[in-house]
Design a protein around this motif. Structure first.
Motif, short mmCIF file in Angstrom:
data_model
loop_
_atom_site.label_atom_id
_atom_site.label_comp_id
_atom_site.label_asym_id
_atom_site.label_seq_id
_atom_site.Cartn_x
_atom_site.Cartn_y
_atom_site.Cartn_z
N ASP A 39 -53.41 -14.93 39.22
CA ASP A 39 -52.98 -13.89 40.13
C ASP A 39 -51.47 -13.75 40.18
O ASP A 39 -50.96 -12.72 40.60
CB ASP A 39 -53.50 -14.18 41.55
N LYS A 40 -50.76 -14.78 39.79
CA LYS A 40 -49.30 -14.75 39.86
C LYS A 40 -48.70 -14.39 38.51
O LYS A 40 -49.25 -14.71 37.46
CB LYS A 40 -48.77 -16.11 40.32
N LEU A 41 -47.54 -13.74 38.58
CA LEU A 41 -46.79 -13.42 37.38
C LEU A 41 -46.10 -14.69 36.90
O LEU A 41 -45.36 -15.32 37.65
CB LEU A 41 -45.74 -12.35 37.71
N LYS A 42 -46.35 -15.08 35.66
CA LYS A 42 -45.70 -16.27 35.13
C LYS A 42 -44.45 -15.85 34.37
O LYS A 42 -44.51 -15.09 33.41
CB LYS A 42 -46.62 -17.07 34.22
N VAL A 43 -43.32 -16.38 34.82
CA VAL A 43 -42.02 -16.02 34.26
C VAL A 43 -41.42 -17.26 33.59
O VAL A 43 -41.26 -18.30 34.23
CB VAL A 43 -41.05 -15.51 35.35
N SER A 44 -41.10 -17.14 32.31
CA SER A 44 -40.53 -18.26 31.56
C SER A 44 -39.10 -17.94 31.12
O SER A 44 -38.84 -16.87 30.57
CB SER A 44 -41.38 -18.58 30.33
N LEU A 45 -38.20 -18.86 31.37
CA LEU A 45 -36.81 -18.75 30.92
C LEU A 45 -36.58 -19.76 29.80
O LEU A 45 -36.84 -20.96 29.97
CB LEU A 45 -35.86 -19.03 32.07
N CYS A 75 -45.03 -15.17 42.05
CA CYS A 75 -44.58 -15.65 40.74
C CYS A 75 -44.67 -17.16 40.63
O CYS A 75 -44.59 -17.89 41.63
CB CYS A 75 -43.12 -15.26 40.50
N GLU A 76 -44.84 -17.63 39.42
CA GLU A 76 -44.59 -19.03 39.10
C GLU A 76 -43.59 -19.05 37.96
O GLU A 76 -43.55 -18.13 37.13
CB GLU A 76 -45.87 -19.76 38.71
N VAL A 77 -42.73 -20.06 37.95
CA VAL A 77 -41.64 -20.08 37.00
C VAL A 77 -41.69 -21.30 36.10
O VAL A 77 -42.24 -22.34 36.46
CB VAL A 77 -40.27 -20.02 37.70
N GLU A 78 -41.07 -21.14 34.94
CA GLU A 78 -40.98 -22.20 33.95
C GLU A 78 -39.61 -22.07 33.29
O GLU A 78 -39.19 -20.97 32.94
CB GLU A 78 -42.10 -22.02 32.92
N MET A 79 -38.92 -23.20 33.11
CA MET A 79 -37.60 -23.18 32.49
C MET A 79 -37.56 -24.17 31.33
O MET A 79 -37.88 -25.34 31.50
CB MET A 79 -36.52 -23.50 33.53
N ILE A 80 -37.16 -23.67 30.18
CA ILE A 80 -37.23 -24.45 28.95
C ILE A 80 -35.85 -24.55 28.31
O ILE A 80 -35.19 -23.54 28.07
CB ILE A 80 -38.22 -23.81 27.95
N GLU A 81 -35.41 -25.76 28.03
CA GLU A 81 -34.17 -25.99 27.30
C GLU A 81 -34.50 -26.10 25.82
O GLU A 81 -35.27 -26.96 25.40
CB GLU A 81 -33.51 -27.28 27.78
N MET A 82 -33.91 -25.23 25.01
CA MET A 82 -34.21 -25.21 23.58
C MET A 82 -33.27 -26.08 22.75
O MET A 82 -33.48 -26.25 21.55
CB MET A 82 -34.18 -23.77 23.05
N GLY A 83 -32.22 -26.61 23.37
CA GLY A 83 -31.28 -27.43 22.62
C GLY A 83 -30.33 -26.58 21.80
O GLY A 83 -30.27 -25.36 21.94
#
Length: 373
Positions: A39-45, A75-83
């Motif tokens: 139900d929530k928008l998943k936002v990934s950075l 919303c639910e959020v996700e944050m990813i470090e790519m190096g």
């Protein structure tokens, strides 16, 4: 130090988690730790490099935290470090595109070509890229791109520096000389800051001298420090730095030389809160990456984000400006702050138009820089 960002960002605690298969570490809130209900928008950075850069990535992180804090019911959020390994950026973007993310956010020219290749392969996904545009002829109807009028913020930084150098502030000298240290002289985004800064300084004092140096890198803080030390030794008493993570070298040089620094991208004085360096960072030319990300998601939730288009955001949109923290308000004299505010209003009402390096030919750019030496 009381925090007062131009953008009004509110930093909050975000619960961390580790993800695998996405090219780096990720942080998420409670909603992302729980099983998604759909139900929530998943936002990934996805950020190049890592958090803690005291610049773009930290600003973007704050925007995501603001989403988690204020829009957690939607919303639910996700944050990813790519190096820093550029060969892995596209793989990380592909992984995110294959995941259950609804909106994927990336930034800067490092991700431009990767996004142009990947986005057409995932027409059901939505993408946001900040600080650059994309080639919409490639079929990128699912991509919204935005950049910032850093020349407008830099103009205000120039007004500030020009006021400081002829003031009776503690670390100012009698010479009307200031400095600029940029990352790469081939980057339009950096030259845009140089152009705005020089014009702002000359707006205050047509006879001012502006020393200009380029690091040749966004990460070489040692070279950035050497360049700044050289400028300080040549009578500059205030340097505006636009060099990404390498900016820390200029800040170190400012503290060692007991001279002033104007930071970039985020409020860098706040990043050094409680440390000696903070006392010399009188303001920062902010790009409101975080607030622009937050505002984009608000528009996405309302079905109003214009995918397939590119927008430039400046003073009028509240996306750029100078940090107004306790150091700025207590160290910078009121009359100089008044001149900065006056210049801001002149830009907003159209009395002043700041030149841009975008579309400027190399000869004109060099002439502008040389005229300030």
């Amino acid at each position: 130090m009381k925090k007062k960002f131009f953008s009004g960002l509110v930093a909050t605690l975000l619960i961390g988690a580790m993800l695998t298969g996405c090219g780096g570490a990720a942080e998420s809130g409670d909603a992302a730790n729980a099983e998604s209900t759909g139900d929530k928008l998943k936002v990934s950075l996805l950020v190049t490099g890592s958090f803690g850069d005291k610049a773009f990535n930290d600003s973007a992180q704050e925007g995501m935290k603001k989403i988690q804090e204020e829009l957690s019911d939607q919303c639910e959020v996700e944050m990813i470090e790519m190096g820093n390994d550029k060969t892995k950026f596209e793989g990380s973007l592909l992984d995110a595109s294959d995941s259950d993310s609804d909106v994927i956010i990336v930034g800067t020219w490092d991700m431009k070509e990767n996004l142009e290749r990947v986005a057409p392969e995932y027409p059901d996904k939505k993408y946001i890229i900040f600080d650059t545009d994309v080639d919409y002829s490639l079929g990128l109807e699912n991509v919204y791109s935005m950049s910032y009028k850093q020349n407008e913020a830099a103009f205000l930084a120039g007004v500030l520096a020009a006021g400081v150098t002829t003031s009776d502030m503690e670390f100012a000298n009698e010479d009307a000389t200031i400095g600029f240290v940029g990352a790469k002289d081939t980057a339009a985004v950096i030259n845009d800051s140089a152009v705005g800064y020089i014009e702002g300084a000359k707006f205050m004092n047509p006879d001012i001298k502006v020393l200009v140096s380029y690091v040749g890198s966004y990460t070489d803080s040692a070279t950035a420090k050497e360049l700044a030390l050289t400028q300080y030794s040549n009578d500059a008493d205030c340097i505006f730095v636009a060099a990404g993570p390498a900016s820390v070298g200029v800040i170190e040089a400012g503290a060692e030389s007991q001279k002033y620094v104007i930071g970039v991208d985020s409020d860098q004085a706040m990043a050094y809160e409680g440390k000696e360096e903070a006392n010399y960072i009188i303001s920062s030319a902010i790009k409101g990456v975080g607030i622009s990300i937050y505002n984009s998601i608000v528009k996405e939730l309302a079905g109003e984000l214009p995918y397939g288009t590119y927008e430039q955001l400046g003073l009028a949109e509240g996306a750029v400006g100078l940090a107004e923290n306790d150091i700025y308000n207590s160290v910078v004299p009121e009359d100089i702050r008044g001149k900065v505010e006056e210049a801001k209003q002149k830009i907003l009402n159209g009395e002043v138009t700041v030149s841009t390096a975008y579309g400027m030919d190399e000869a004109t750019l060099k002439e502008l820089i040389n005229s300030a030496q």
